[in-house]
Motif scaffolding. Structure first.
Motif, PDB file in Angstrom:
ATOM      1  N   ARG A 132       1.081 -52.907  10.157  1.00  0.00           N
ATOM      2  CA  ARG A 132       1.117 -52.653   8.724  1.00  0.00           C
ATOM      3  C   ARG A 132      -0.032 -51.692   8.161  1.00  0.00           C
ATOM      4  NH1 ARG A 132       2.852 -56.084   4.138  1.00  0.00           N
ATOM      5  NH2 ARG A 132       0.675 -56.276   3.787  1.00  0.00           N
ATOM      6  N   ALA A 133       0.286 -50.954   7.285  1.00  0.00           N
ATOM      7  CA  ALA A 133      -0.836 -49.981   6.903  1.00  0.00           C
ATOM      8  C   ALA A 133      -1.835 -50.904   6.125  1.00  0.00           C
ATOM      9  CB  ALA A 133      -0.051 -48.928   5.900  1.00  0.00           C
ATOM     10  N   ALA A 134      -3.032 -50.288   6.003  1.00  0.00           N
ATOM     11  CA  ALA A 134      -3.969 -50.931   5.150  1.00  0.00           C
ATOM     12  C   ALA A 134      -4.137 -50.168   3.904  1.00  0.00           C
ATOM     13  CB  ALA A 134      -5.463 -50.861   5.892  1.00  0.00           C
ATOM     14  N   ILE A 135      -3.873 -50.884   2.863  1.00  0.00           N
ATOM     15  CA  ILE A 135      -3.822 -50.200   1.386  1.00  0.00           C
ATOM     16  C   ILE A 135      -5.157 -50.528   0.702  1.00  0.00           C
ATOM     17  CG2 ILE A 135      -2.388 -50.072  -0.702  1.00  0.00           C
ATOM     18  CD1 ILE A 135      -1.024 -49.241   1.925  1.00  0.00           C
ATOM     19  N   GLY A 136      -5.726 -49.500   0.039  1.00  0.00           N
ATOM     20  CA  GLY A 136      -6.899 -49.641  -0.809  1.00  0.00           C
ATOM     21  C   GLY A 136      -6.269 -49.635  -2.023  1.00  0.00           C
ATOM     22  N   TYR A 137      -6.214 -50.385  -2.749  1.00  0.00           N
ATOM     23  CA  TYR A 137      -5.556 -50.555  -4.436  1.00  0.00           C
ATOM     24  C   TYR A 137      -6.881 -50.248  -5.039  1.00  0.00           C
ATOM     25  CZ  TYR A 137      -1.351 -52.770  -2.412  1.00  0.00           C
ATOM     26  OH  TYR A 137      -0.125 -52.895  -1.637  1.00  0.00           O
ATOM     27  N   ARG A 138      -6.545 -49.652  -6.394  1.00  0.00           N
ATOM     28  CA  ARG A 138      -7.671 -49.957  -7.378  1.00  0.00           C
ATOM     29  C   ARG A 138      -8.263 -51.173  -7.556  1.00  0.00           C
ATOM     30  NH1 ARG A 138      -7.794 -46.891 -13.520  1.00  0.00           N
ATOM     31  NH2 ARG A 138      -9.941 -47.397 -13.747  1.00  0.00           N
ATOM     32  N   ASP A 139      -7.376 -52.361  -7.563  1.00  0.00           N
ATOM     33  CA  ASP A 139      -7.390 -53.795  -7.756  1.00  0.00           C
ATOM     34  C   ASP A 139      -8.377 -54.287  -6.523  1.00  0.00           C
ATOM     35  OD1 ASP A 139      -7.631 -56.487  -7.816  1.00  0.00           O
ATOM     36  OD2 ASP A 139      -6.169 -56.471  -9.269  1.00  0.00           O
ATOM     37  N   LEU A 140      -9.900 -54.725  -6.334  1.00  0.00           N
ATOM     38  CA  LEU A 140     -10.379 -55.020  -5.111  1.00  0.00           C
ATOM     39  C   LEU A 140      -9.551 -56.371  -4.551  1.00  0.00           C
ATOM     40  CD1 LEU A 140     -12.816 -55.364  -3.323  1.00  0.00           C
ATOM     41  CD2 LEU A 140     -14.077 -56.454  -5.280  1.00  0.00           C
ATOM     42  N   ASP A 141      -9.555 -57.487  -5.506  1.00  0.00           N
ATOM     43  CA  ASP A 141      -8.755 -58.685  -5.092  1.00  0.00           C
ATOM     44  C   ASP A 141      -7.337 -58.347  -4.404  1.00  0.00           C
ATOM     45  OD1 ASP A 141     -10.644 -59.901  -6.156  1.00  0.00           O
ATOM     46  OD2 ASP A 141     -10.116 -60.407  -8.083  1.00  0.00           O
ATOM     47  N   ARG A 142      -6.625 -57.405  -4.808  1.00  0.00           N
ATOM     48  CA  ARG A 142      -5.367 -57.102  -4.359  1.00  0.00           C
ATOM     49  C   ARG A 142      -5.570 -56.540  -2.928  1.00  0.00           C
ATOM     50  NH1 ARG A 142      -0.342 -53.648  -6.595  1.00  0.00           N
ATOM     51  NH2 ARG A 142       1.414 -54.264  -4.823  1.00  0.00           N
ATOM     52  N   THR A 143      -6.411 -55.635  -2.722  1.00  0.00           N
ATOM     53  CA  THR A 143      -6.787 -54.869  -1.458  1.00  0.00           C
ATOM     54  C   THR A 143      -7.302 -56.014  -0.611  1.00  0.00           C
ATOM     55  OG1 THR A 143      -7.646 -53.187  -2.758  1.00  0.00           O
ATOM     56  CG2 THR A 143      -8.281 -53.287  -0.455  1.00  0.00           C
ATOM     57  N   ALA A 144      -8.146 -57.052  -0.958  1.00  0.00           N
ATOM     58  CA  ALA A 144      -8.721 -58.063   0.028  1.00  0.00           C
ATOM     59  C   ALA A 144      -7.592 -58.767   0.333  1.00  0.00           C
ATOM     60  CB  ALA A 144      -9.720 -58.652  -0.760  1.00  0.00           C
ATOM     61  N   ALA A 145      -6.856 -59.237  -0.657  1.00  0.00           N
ATOM     62  CA  ALA A 145      -5.617 -60.040  -0.556  1.00  0.00           C
ATOM     63  C   ALA A 145      -4.763 -59.597   0.837  1.00  0.00           C
ATOM     64  CB  ALA A 145      -4.737 -60.312  -1.564  1.00  0.00           C
ATOM     65  N   GLU A 146      -4.413 -58.492   0.883  1.00  0.00           N
ATOM     66  CA  GLU A 146      -3.558 -57.771   1.849  1.00  0.00           C
ATOM     67  C   GLU A 146      -4.460 -57.681   3.139  1.00  0.00           C
ATOM     68  OE1 GLU A 146      -0.964 -54.688   0.778  1.00  0.00           O
ATOM     69  OE2 GLU A 146      -0.329 -55.670  -1.215  1.00  0.00           O
ATOM     70  N   LEU A 147      -5.543 -57.724   3.451  1.00  0.00           N
ATOM     71  CA  LEU A 147      -6.268 -57.669   4.593  1.00  0.00           C
ATOM     72  C   LEU A 147      -6.264 -58.675   5.573  1.00  0.00           C
ATOM     73  CD1 LEU A 147      -9.340 -55.307   3.205  1.00  0.00           C
ATOM     74  CD2 LEU A 147      -7.185 -54.383   4.539  1.00  0.00           C
ATOM     75  N   ASP A 148      -6.357 -58.582   6.735  1.00  0.00           N
ATOM     76  CA  ASP A 148      -6.579 -59.821   7.643  1.00  0.00           C
ATOM     77  C   ASP A 148      -8.039 -60.548   7.519  1.00  0.00           C
ATOM     78  OD1 ASP A 148      -4.381 -58.943   8.909  1.00  0.00           O
ATOM     79  OD2 ASP A 148      -5.086 -58.008  10.688  1.00  0.00           O
ATOM     80  N   ASP A 149      -8.759 -59.833   6.986  1.00  0.00           N
ATOM     81  CA  ASP A 149      -9.859 -60.498   6.660  1.00  0.00           C
ATOM     82  C   ASP A 149     -10.513 -60.097   5.390  1.00  0.00           C
ATOM     83  OD1 ASP A 149     -12.398 -61.974   6.384  1.00  0.00           O
ATOM     84  OD2 ASP A 149     -13.027 -61.572   8.282  1.00  0.00           O
ATOM     85  N   GLY A 150      -9.986 -60.565   4.269  1.00  0.00           N
ATOM     86  CA  GLY A 150     -10.292 -59.674   2.912  1.00  0.00           C
ATOM     87  C   GLY A 150     -11.826 -60.284   2.450  1.00  0.00           C
ATOM     88  N   ARG A 151     -12.435 -61.511   3.006  1.00  0.00           N
ATOM     89  CA  ARG A 151     -13.506 -61.952   2.751  1.00  0.00           C
ATOM     90  C   ARG A 151     -14.734 -60.765   2.977  1.00  0.00           C
ATOM     91  NH1 ARG A 151     -13.838 -67.316   5.833  1.00  0.00           N
ATOM     92  NH2 ARG A 151     -12.801 -66.128   7.440  1.00  0.00           N
ATOM     93  N   SER A 152     -14.650 -60.195   4.102  1.00  0.00           N
ATOM     94  CA  SER A 152     -15.837 -59.214   4.395  1.00  0.00           C
ATOM     95  C   SER A 152     -15.430 -57.951   3.755  1.00  0.00           C
ATOM     96  CB  SER A 152     -15.433 -59.014   6.189  1.00  0.00           C
ATOM     97  OG  SER A 152     -14.403 -58.050   6.291  1.00  0.00           O
ATOM     98  N   TRP A 153     -14.247 -57.694   3.245  1.00  0.00           N
ATOM     99  CA  TRP A 153     -14.289 -56.468   2.250  1.00  0.00           C
ATOM    100  C   TRP A 153     -14.755 -56.755   1.076  1.00  0.00           C
ATOM    101  CZ3 TRP A 153     -12.514 -51.566   3.418  1.00  0.00           C
ATOM    102  CH2 TRP A 153     -12.411 -50.845   2.303  1.00  0.00           C
TER     103      TRP A 153
END
Length: 490
Positions: free
Chosen positions: A109-130
C-alpha cells in the motif's frame, strides 16, 4: 499565462535599485526596496515574469496550463516574507488539500502524508516513530521555519526548539536515519527529503525533509488557483503599486547604474562584469559547481489517473521513487553522473485542488520532474510513463500529449537552471550556510554595489522569497542607511 498588466517598457537610468531576474527572490527584493521608498526597476530576460513561479498555456491545448518549475507551495503560507506579504489578502487563492503528499510503494500500500498528523501515523506500520520524529516539530513549527529559513547568522529565537531540530537533522541526515521505523514511514520521509536533490542521507536532504514534512501537518501543501504564476503576479502588482518598473523580454548584458541585485546564477556576474570582477572572486565563480539536474516532463491527460491504490486519487503531490533504499541509490547514481533505471520522480496533479486547471473537454495537466545528472540530454518521458504504469496500469491510455524538456535545455526557460539544476548550485551544506563563495555576508559580492539574491544564497531553493528579503535587507543597510525593514502588509 504570465503577467501582462503591470509590465512597463522602457528603463529608468537613475533608479536607486535595479533587480536582474523576476523570480520570487528577485521580486521579493524589489518589493522590499520599493516599500522602503526607493525607486526600483526589474529586468527579466524571458517574455513572462516569475522565474521558478511561472505558468504557461499548453501549446496545443491552451485551456490546459503547465507550471514551468514549481507547482505546490507549502512555503507560500509559512515563509516569513510571504506570510507578512499575505498572499490570500491579495486575492491569491491557496487551496490546501487533505492529502499533502503520497508515496506509492512497490508491492505494498502507498504511504500517505495527510495534513492530519494522527491520521498519517495511524496508517503507517509504525506510526509511533513518525510521531516521535515530527510531533514536537509540528507543535513548534515556527521554530522550524525560523531555523531552516533564517539567515544562518542570527541566534534562533527558541534555542530549546533549535536543539531539538538539530538533533533530528543529525539523526535523519546521517546513517542514524534508521531510527525512523517501517518501510512505509522511511519512504514517506525520504520522498520529501528528495526535494533537495542531494545524496541521502545528508544534512541538506534532512533539513528539507524536516521542514516540508512539518509544514505538511501544519499549513499543509497548498496549490495556488490558476497556477504558480499567481504568486509572481501578486508580487509584481505590489511592486508596481509602489512605483516599481518591470521590463520583460530584455536581457541585462552590461552592469546597470546604481545598486543592483541579481536573482541569477552567481556565474552570470562573469558575463555581465567581465574583467571588472576582482580576480580572486572571478576565480571562485569560475570554479562554482552546479548540482544534479531535473528533466521536466509535463503531460496533458484526458481523465483521472487509474491508480491501483485508490487513495492516491486524492493526492495532488506524489513522490514516485519507491522505497527509501531505492531513492538513496538513485540519488547516488545521479550524483555520480549516471542515469538510474528508476530515477526519483516528483509529480503534481494540480486539478485535484484547483478545478480551473481542467479545460472544457476534461483535459488536465500532470506535472513531473525526474532527477538526472547535471546537463543530461536524455528525454525522460518514457521512463516517467513506465514508473506511472507500475502504480497505475493503463496510465498511457489517458495521456493526450507529452511536453518533455531534458535537463540540458531547462536554461532555455530560465537561465538560472544551469544543467537543469533547480537549486542554482545552492543545495550543498557549504552553500546553504556561506553562499556561493565564503563571505561573512553571502548576499554581498566584492563588486561595488552588486549583490546576489537568488537561490544560490541562503536559505537556498524554494518559493519563499527569503533570499531576496535578506539581500534587500543588506542593501538597505549598506547602501542607503535604512535599518528598519518596511512593512509588507497589504
Amino acid at each position: 499565462m504570465g503577467l501582462n498588466g503591470p509590465v512597463a517598457s522602457g528603463r529608468t537610468a537613475n533608479a536607486d535599485v535595479t533587480v536582474v531576474g523576476s523570480g520570487p527572490n528577485g521580486l521579493a527584493a524589489a518589493v522590499v526596496c520599493a516599500r522602503a521608498g526607493l525607486s526600483v526597476q526589474v529586468f527579466e530576460a524571458q517574455p513572462t515574469l516569475g522565474g521558478g513561479a511561472r505558468t504557461l498555456p499548453d501549446p496545443e491545448f491552451p485551456g490546459v496550463s503547465h507550471d514551468i518549475c514549481s507547482a505546490v507551495h507549502p512555503l507560500a503560507l509559512a515563509s516569513p516574507f510571504l506570510a507578512e506579504f499575505d498572499l490570500p489578502a491579495r486575492g491569491v487563492r491557496l487551496e490546501t488539500p487533505e492529502v499533502s503528499y503520497a508515496n506509492p510503494l512497490p508491492g505494498a500500500r502507498a504511504a500517505i502524508g495527510y495534513r492530519d498528523l494522527d491520521r498519517t501515523a495511524a496508517e503507517l506500520d509504525d506510526g509511533r516513530s513518525w510521531r516521535r520524529l515530527l510531533g514536537p516539530l509540528v507543535r513548534d513549527d515556527a521554530a522550524v521555519v525560523d531555523l531552516l529559513l533564517g539567515d544562518k547568522r542570527s541566534i534562533p529565537a527558541n534555542l530549546i526548539a533549535a536543539v531539538r531540530i538539530g538533533l533530528r537533522l543529525l539523526e535523519q541526515g546521517t546513517p542514524a536515519w534508521r531510527t525512523l521505523s517501517g518501510t512505509d514511514a522511511r519512504a514517506l520521509f525520504s520522498g520529501v527529503a528528495a526535494h533537495a536533490i542531494s545524496p541521502m542521507p545528508s544534512l541538506v536532504s534532512s533539513g528539507a525533509g524536516l521542514m516540508l514534512a512539518t509544514l505538511a501537518h501544519t499549513v499543509g501543501w497548498p496549490i495556488p488557483v490558476g497556477g504558480s504564476q499567481a504568486i509572481a503576479d501578486a508580487l509584481a502588482a505590489d511592486l508596481v503599486a509602489h512605483g516599481g518598473i518591470i521590463v520583460a523580454g530584455q536581457e541585462v548584458t552590461e552592469p546597470p547604474a546604481g545598486v543592483t541585485l541579481y536573482d541569477t546564477a552567481p556565474t552570470a556576474l562573469l558575463n555581465i562584469y567581465g574583467d571588472r570582477v576582482p580576480p580572486r572572486y572571478a576565480k571562485a565563480l569560475r570554479r562554482y559547481r552546479f548540482g544534479p539536474g531535473v528533466a521536466k516532463v509535463d503531460f496533458v491527460l484526458s481523465g483521472d489517473i487509474p491508480w491501483s491504490d485508490e487513495r492516491l486519487a486524492n493526492a495532488p503531490t506524489l513522490h514516485m521513487g519507491g522505497t527509501r533504499e531505492q531513492m538513496a541509490d538513485a540519488e547516488r547514481e545521479i550524483a555520480a553522473g549516471r542515469h538510474p533505471e528508476w530515477p526519483m520522480v516528483l509529480a503534481a496533479v494540480p486539478h485535484l485542488a484547483d478545478a480551473s486547471r481542467i479545460d472544457a473537454d476534461g483535459r488536465r495537466p500532470l506535472w513531473t520532474y525526474a532527477h538526472v545528472p547535471s546537463g543530461s540530454t536524455v528525454d525522460q518521458a518514457d521512463r516517467v510513463m513506465r514508473i506511472f504504469e507500475r502504480f497505475a496500469p493503463g496510465f498511457r491510455d489517458v495521456v493526450v500529449a507529452v511536453r518533455s524538456v531534458p535537463a540540458a535545455r531547462l536554461a532555455e526557460h530560465n537561465a538560472n537552471l544551469v544543467g537543469g539544476d533547480i537549486g542554482v548550485g545552492g543545495t550543498t551544506l557549504l552553500h546553504a550556510l556561506a553562499g556561493p563563495t565564503p563571505r561573512i555576508n553571502p548576499w554581498s559580492t566584492p563588486i561595488p554595489r552588486a549583490y546576489l539574491c537568488s537561490s544560490a544564497t541562503p536559505p537556498g531553493s524554494g518559493v519563499h522569497g527569503m533570499a531576496g528579503y535578506f539581500a534587500a535587507r543588506t542593501v538597505l543597510r549598506r547602501e542607503f542607511g535604512i535599518k528598519r525593514m518596511p512593512s509588507l502588509t497589504p
